[in-house]
Write a protein that holds these residues in place. Structure first.
Motif, mmCIF file in Angstrom:
data_model
loop_
_atom_site.group_PDB
_atom_site.id
_atom_site.type_symbol
_atom_site.label_atom_id
_atom_site.label_comp_id
_atom_site.label_asym_id
_atom_site.label_seq_id
_atom_site.Cartn_x
_atom_site.Cartn_y
_atom_site.Cartn_z
ATOM 1 N N VAL A 322 -12.365 16.990 3.418
ATOM 2 C CA VAL A 322 -10.992 16.757 2.751
ATOM 3 C C VAL A 322 -11.764 15.776 1.384
ATOM 4 C CG1 VAL A 322 -10.540 14.580 3.609
ATOM 5 C CG2 VAL A 322 -8.668 15.818 2.393
ATOM 6 N N THR A 323 -12.769 15.086 1.776
ATOM 7 C CA THR A 323 -13.225 14.124 0.758
ATOM 8 C C THR A 323 -13.906 15.024 -0.443
ATOM 9 O OG1 THR A 323 -13.821 12.730 2.277
ATOM 10 C CG2 THR A 323 -15.113 12.286 0.262
ATOM 11 N N VAL A 398 -16.812 6.134 2.765
ATOM 12 C CA VAL A 398 -15.746 6.658 3.519
ATOM 13 C C VAL A 398 -16.110 7.315 4.889
ATOM 14 C CG1 VAL A 398 -16.230 8.798 2.229
ATOM 15 C CG2 VAL A 398 -13.913 8.455 3.107
ATOM 16 N N GLY A 399 -15.179 7.611 5.722
ATOM 17 C CA GLY A 399 -15.607 8.256 6.797
ATOM 18 C C GLY A 399 -15.179 7.548 8.241
ATOM 19 N N GLU A 400 -15.823 6.570 8.140
ATOM 20 C CA GLU A 400 -15.899 5.580 9.235
ATOM 21 C C GLU A 400 -15.767 4.221 8.914
ATOM 22 O OE1 GLU A 400 -19.205 5.853 11.772
ATOM 23 O OE2 GLU A 400 -20.192 6.988 10.290
ATOM 24 N N PRO A 401 -15.416 3.110 9.759
ATOM 25 C CA PRO A 401 -15.629 1.805 9.352
ATOM 26 C C PRO A 401 -17.244 1.604 8.915
ATOM 27 C CG PRO A 401 -14.614 1.823 11.485
ATOM 28 C CD PRO A 401 -15.273 3.222 11.130
ATOM 29 N N ASP A 423 -14.664 0.536 0.073
ATOM 30 C CA ASP A 423 -14.619 1.013 1.529
ATOM 31 C C ASP A 423 -13.364 1.485 1.533
ATOM 32 O OD1 ASP A 423 -14.406 1.647 4.135
ATOM 33 O OD2 ASP A 423 -14.554 -0.509 4.720
ATOM 34 N N THR A 424 -13.200 2.953 1.608
ATOM 35 C CA THR A 424 -12.037 3.409 1.295
ATOM 36 C C THR A 424 -11.351 4.078 2.667
ATOM 37 O OG1 THR A 424 -13.089 5.684 0.700
ATOM 38 C CG2 THR A 424 -12.419 4.068 -1.103
ATOM 39 N N TRP A 425 -10.551 3.693 3.141
ATOM 40 C CA TRP A 425 -9.761 4.376 4.159
ATOM 41 C C TRP A 425 -8.687 5.407 3.942
ATOM 42 C CZ3 TRP A 425 -4.949 5.259 6.045
ATOM 43 C CH2 TRP A 425 -4.804 5.704 7.339
ATOM 44 N N TRP A 426 -8.819 6.646 4.403
ATOM 45 C CA TRP A 426 -7.655 7.628 4.314
ATOM 46 C C TRP A 426 -8.264 8.750 5.063
ATOM 47 C CZ3 TRP A 426 -8.866 12.290 1.245
ATOM 48 C CH2 TRP A 426 -10.450 12.282 0.834
ATOM 49 N N GLN A 427 -7.456 9.848 5.267
ATOM 50 C CA GLN A 427 -7.657 11.005 6.170
ATOM 51 C C GLN A 427 -7.370 12.501 5.492
ATOM 52 O OE1 GLN A 427 -4.162 9.338 8.602
ATOM 53 N NE2 GLN A 427 -5.780 9.299 10.448
ATOM 54 N N THR A 428 -7.588 13.194 6.317
ATOM 55 C CA THR A 428 -7.492 14.658 5.860
ATOM 56 C C THR A 428 -6.086 14.678 5.434
ATOM 57 O OG1 THR A 428 -9.033 15.395 7.145
ATOM 58 C CG2 THR A 428 -7.317 16.981 6.470
ATOM 59 N N ASP A 512 -5.314 5.235 14.143
ATOM 60 C CA ASP A 512 -6.435 4.119 13.875
ATOM 61 C C ASP A 512 -5.914 2.877 14.454
ATOM 62 O OD1 ASP A 512 -8.008 6.159 12.942
ATOM 63 O OD2 ASP A 512 -8.261 5.187 11.018
ATOM 64 N N LEU A 524 -10.281 -1.861 9.813
ATOM 65 C CA LEU A 524 -10.093 -0.517 10.724
ATOM 66 C C LEU A 524 -10.902 -0.796 12.008
ATOM 67 C CD1 LEU A 524 -7.958 1.410 9.611
ATOM 68 C CD2 LEU A 524 -8.975 0.407 7.815
ATOM 69 N N ARG A 527 -10.646 4.920 15.760
ATOM 70 C CA ARG A 527 -9.619 5.815 16.440
ATOM 71 C C ARG A 527 -8.979 5.177 17.530
ATOM 72 N NH1 ARG A 527 -7.390 9.244 13.309
ATOM 73 N NH2 ARG A 527 -6.376 10.073 15.216
ATOM 74 N N LYS A 623 -19.417 12.613 12.005
ATOM 75 C CA LYS A 623 -18.899 11.806 12.592
ATOM 76 C C LYS A 623 -19.482 11.715 14.075
ATOM 77 C CE LYS A 623 -14.365 11.226 10.479
ATOM 78 N NZ LYS A 623 -14.517 11.831 9.317
HETATM 79 C C1 6R9 Z 1 -11.366 10.774 4.475
HETATM 80 C C2 6R9 Z 1 -11.875 11.154 6.192
HETATM 81 C C3 6R9 Z 1 -10.066 10.479 8.964
HETATM 82 C C4 6R9 Z 1 -10.575 9.149 10.105
HETATM 83 C C5 6R9 Z 1 -9.637 8.002 10.012
HETATM 84 C C6 6R9 Z 1 -10.491 6.918 10.362
HETATM 85 C C7 6R9 Z 1 -11.783 7.369 9.861
HETATM 86 C C8 6R9 Z 1 -12.312 7.216 7.187
HETATM 87 C C9 6R9 Z 1 -12.636 5.042 6.924
HETATM 88 C C10 6R9 Z 1 -12.261 5.364 8.376
HETATM 89 C C11 6R9 Z 1 -12.639 3.101 8.657
HETATM 90 C C12 6R9 Z 1 -13.040 3.912 6.719
HETATM 91 N N1 6R9 Z 1 -12.087 6.548 8.600
HETATM 92 N N2 6R9 Z 1 -12.419 6.185 6.303
HETATM 93 N N3 6R9 Z 1 -12.283 4.316 9.036
HETATM 94 N N4 6R9 Z 1 -13.026 2.911 7.580
HETATM 95 N N5 6R9 Z 1 -13.004 3.542 5.265
HETATM 96 O O1 6R9 Z 1 -12.647 10.758 6.470
HETATM 97 O O2 6R9 Z 1 -10.978 12.042 6.527
HETATM 98 O O3 6R9 Z 1 -12.350 13.471 8.158
HETATM 99 O O4 6R9 Z 1 -9.610 13.285 8.233
HETATM 100 O O5 6R9 Z 1 -11.071 11.462 8.929
HETATM 101 O O6 6R9 Z 1 -11.793 8.788 9.591
HETATM 102 O O7 6R9 Z 1 -10.706 6.878 11.950
HETATM 103 O O8 6R9 Z 1 -8.553 8.321 10.836
HETATM 104 P P1 6R9 Z 1 -11.059 12.620 7.981
#
Ligand code: 6R9
Length: 661
Positions: A322-323, A398-401, A423-428, A512, A524, A527, A623
């Motif tokens: 998604v990124t 992005v992607g994890e803490p 530090d960008t938190w978001w999801q697909t 999360d 964050l 999960r 991941k």
């Molecule tokens: C964009 C992306 C989503 C899951 C999300 C969370 C983890 C993503 C994060 C983060 C802490 C951040 N996550 N960004 N946790 N800080 N800045 O990664 O989408 O592959 O769907 O994963 O990734 O657990 O619920 P996706």
């Protein structure tokens, strides 16, 4: 930590340390796109007005009059009576505005070949491709599967599909034939766009043979695919089935660059992207057009402080995730940004590759993942220090803490000790960035994504859905619909409801864990399925991992909660030591690191076991697959490893575990 009632108490991530905070410099703040903090309360007062204002920066073929329709939750409609063409917003609009000569893409192939595409050139190529796809039968509402390396044709294909009002389903090039076929079947795609192969780690990684295998599988569902369009990239031998398979370069010659983009309703599907859920069957996350483009472009501009005239932006994500969709294709191109797209891996031909690309193109904004940062840390700062990285002015994660240790290294070594890190938190499922600092406003705290974006209402609640106070932990929810939200799981509305909405009614449950610190900033915690319960105390894997990498000898760590007769779960840690370090030896590492964690977080967090390993099992998107480590830690047969980037890793680890039992 939890008490016996299961409520979560907070505890700070760093014990015995002053909380760190890095305010923006006066210079940065002065020039930032967003430097007036009133944006937060103005957007909070009337989020629909805020998003409508952002949406109007796009070009609509039919203006919208209604902003949000939430009369049938959780099925949101944004800007529903408006119409637009997503591709024209990323292309023709910029050419019409006189910036056709601006570079859209600096492409860098792994073997060192390069290609530059201006907005005018990219527009021309997408128009030709749209004409080609039309004659192959692609119509609005159809689905097209894209299984490609990171090359310009991947972007061209996505935009050509979007231009026709069809939906793409990009499948990451590392997925197996089985995974590809499952996604093709689920979406009923009639066309597959692929390449003979791509370059990865100095070798040709073939793609077309996997497509052949996928289409030949007996799956019990009739094959929806009629045609396969093949881009020539690596010139490896591929079989072409006559009547089905076509070379892109043969077909495209028949088409010119005249193509008028038609407007489609704002809720027209733009893409399906599959993501793994808690069950085996991947979820087809559906995104639509107007709201998605509004939020990806707005966040791209504001979170990265994009100045399209002068910045050179680079997001290292593969387009298969998604990124790559939101922050390689749609956000940057809608904003008229100049960006780098690199085909290969950071270690090819050597670990200097990324930094040489930054130096070569003068990259100013760099967006990558903590796992990559830690890999670079492991190799050592002497590599990036050989390059001129002074062009960098904003860094993203992005992607994890991101653990504070990696955060500090990133800022110091890549960002010259000055660049703000977002530090960008978001999801697909969220489609676009939801929680992140704004670099001209936020005093940054390493390890925290901090603040919901303007117009986004996210918070932390307890199991009953009651908001927790500052200093408390719980579950992250989004309280109001947002423009780029997932509209449903393709073909499975019920699963959509069950997964995200059943828990808290009309609030979105992200899956999360999170806590609010004393200032109300969001941290964050990973999960919720990664949250351990040790002797009735809730512990975050992320938190213990963070403590481990704070140790000077540790490069990377993964922590799981393994079943334990006395404590319910016990903390089991896997660590990779830094290659150059001399602090720990194989003999004393386990004891030292147990002590270290106990000292950092408290005795409750002391790992039962610490295993020193050479690699951790990771998905192809980077991941860590803790589920597999949990299997190993609990002495079970290792579960499904098909989504691992390197399937040998788990064999090595479980052999080790058996030996040491
Ligand atoms: C964009 C992306 C989503 C899951 C999300 C969370 C983890 C993503 C994060 C983060 C802490 C951040 N996550 N960004 N946790 N800080 N800045 O990664 O989408 O592959 O769907 O994963 O990734 O657990 O619920 P996706």
């Amino acid at each position: 930590m939890t008490d016996q009632n299961g409520t979560i108490e907070s505890h700070p991530l760093h014990h015995g340390e002053e909380p760190e905070s890095y305010p923006p410099s006066a210079e940065f703040r002065e020039q930032a796109n967003v430097n007036d903090p009133s944006v937060y309360w103005r957007a909070a007062e009337d989020p629909e007005a805020y998003w409508a204002e952002q949406a109007r920066r796009l070009t609509w073929t039919k203006p919208f009059s209604e902003v949000l329709d939430w009369t049938n939750p959780p099925f949101a409609k944004w800007f529903a009576d408006g119409a637009l063409n997503v591709a024209a917003n990323c292309l023709d609009r910029h050419v019409a505005a006189g910036i056709g000569d601006r570079v859209a893409i600096h492409f860098e192939g792994e073997p060192g070949d390069t290609r530059t595409l201006t907005y005018a050139e990219l527009t021309h190529e997408v128009k030709r491709a749209a004409n080609m796809l039309t004659s192959l039968g692609v119509r609005a509402g159809d689905r097209v599967a894209i299984y490609m390396p990171m090359i310009p044709e991947t972007v061209i294909s996505m935009l050509a599909v979007a231009r026709l009002g069809a939906a793409h389903s990009v499948v990451f090039g590392g997925f197996s034939a089985e995974s590809l076929r499952a996604r093709i079947d689920d979406a009923q795609a009639e066309l597959v766009i692929t390449a003979d192969g791509g370059y990865r780690k100095g070798r040709v990684s073939a793609l077309k043979p996997t497509v052949d295998d996928a289409l030949a599988l007996e799956t019990g569902s009739p094959l929806s695919v009629q045609k396969v369009l093949v881009v020539e990239r690596t010139k490896n031998d591929v079989a072409m089935e006559s009547g089905r398979d076509l070379w892109w370069h043969d077909e495209i010659t028949a088409y010119d660059g005249d193509h008028d983009a038609q407007g489609f309703p704002a809720e027209n599907p733009l893409f399906i992207l599959y993501t793994s859920g808690t069950t085996g069957k991947p979820k087809g996350i559906l995104h639509t057009s107007g709201g998605y483009l509004t939020q990806t472009s707005t966040t791209h501009r504001d979170v990265f402080d994009l100045k399209p005239e002068t910045d050179v932006y680079w997001c290292t994500a593969d387009i298969g995730w998604v990124t790559g969709h939101s922050y390689v294709v749609y956000g940057p191109l809608a904003n008229g940004a100049t960006q780098v797209i690199y085909e290969g891996t950071p270690d090819t031909p050597d670990w200097g590759r990324w930094w040489s690309i930054i130096q070569k193109y003068g990259v100013t904004i760099f967006y990558t993942a903590p796992t990559a940062i830690r890999a670079c840390m492991k190799v050592g700062r002497q590599i990036p220090e050989q390059y001129d990285l002074s062009s960098i002015r904003v860094l993203g994660s992005v992607g994890e803490p991101i653990n504070p240790e990696a955060w500090r290294w990133y800022r110091e070594v890549i960002g010259a000790g000055e660049a703000p890190i977002v530090d960008t938190w978001w999801q697909t499922e969220t489609g676009a960035i939801m929680i992140s600092p704004l670099p001209g406003l936020t005093s940054l705290k390493p390890g925290s994504a901090q603040i919901p974006q303007p117009g986004i209402s996210a918070t932390v609640v307890d199991e009953q859905g009651e908001p927790v106070g500052n200093g408390q932990g719980g579950l992250l929810v989004v309280q109001q619909p947002w423009p780029s939200m997932v509209r449903t799981i393709w073909g499975d509305d019920q699963r959509f409801i069950d997964t995200y909405w059943a828990k808290f009614g009309d609030r979105y449950f992200a899956g999360d864990g999170a806590r609010l610190d004393e200032d109300g900033d969001v941290w964050l915690l990973g999960r919720v399925d990664d949250v351990m319960n040790v002797s009735g105390h809730r512990l975050s894997t992320a938190e213990i991992e963070s403590a481990l990498v704070e140790h000077h000898a540790v490069a990377e760590s993964a922590v799981v909660g393994a079943d334990d007769e006395t404590t319910g779960q016990a903390v089991v840690a896997f660590v990779i030591l830094k290659s150059q370090q001399t602090i720990l030896t194989a003999e004393n590492a386990e004891q030292e690191l147990k002590k270290h964690v106990a000292a950092q977080i408290g005795a409750i967090a002391r790992p039962r076991q610490v295993f020193v390993v050479n690699e951790l099992p990771k998905t192809r998107s980077g991941k860590i697959m803790r589920r597999l480590l949990k299997d190993a830690a609990e002495g079970r047969e290792i579960g499904d490893t098909t989504t691992l980037a390197d399937t040998a890793v788990m064999q090595t680890i479980s052999a080790r575990m058996r030996r040491e039992k």
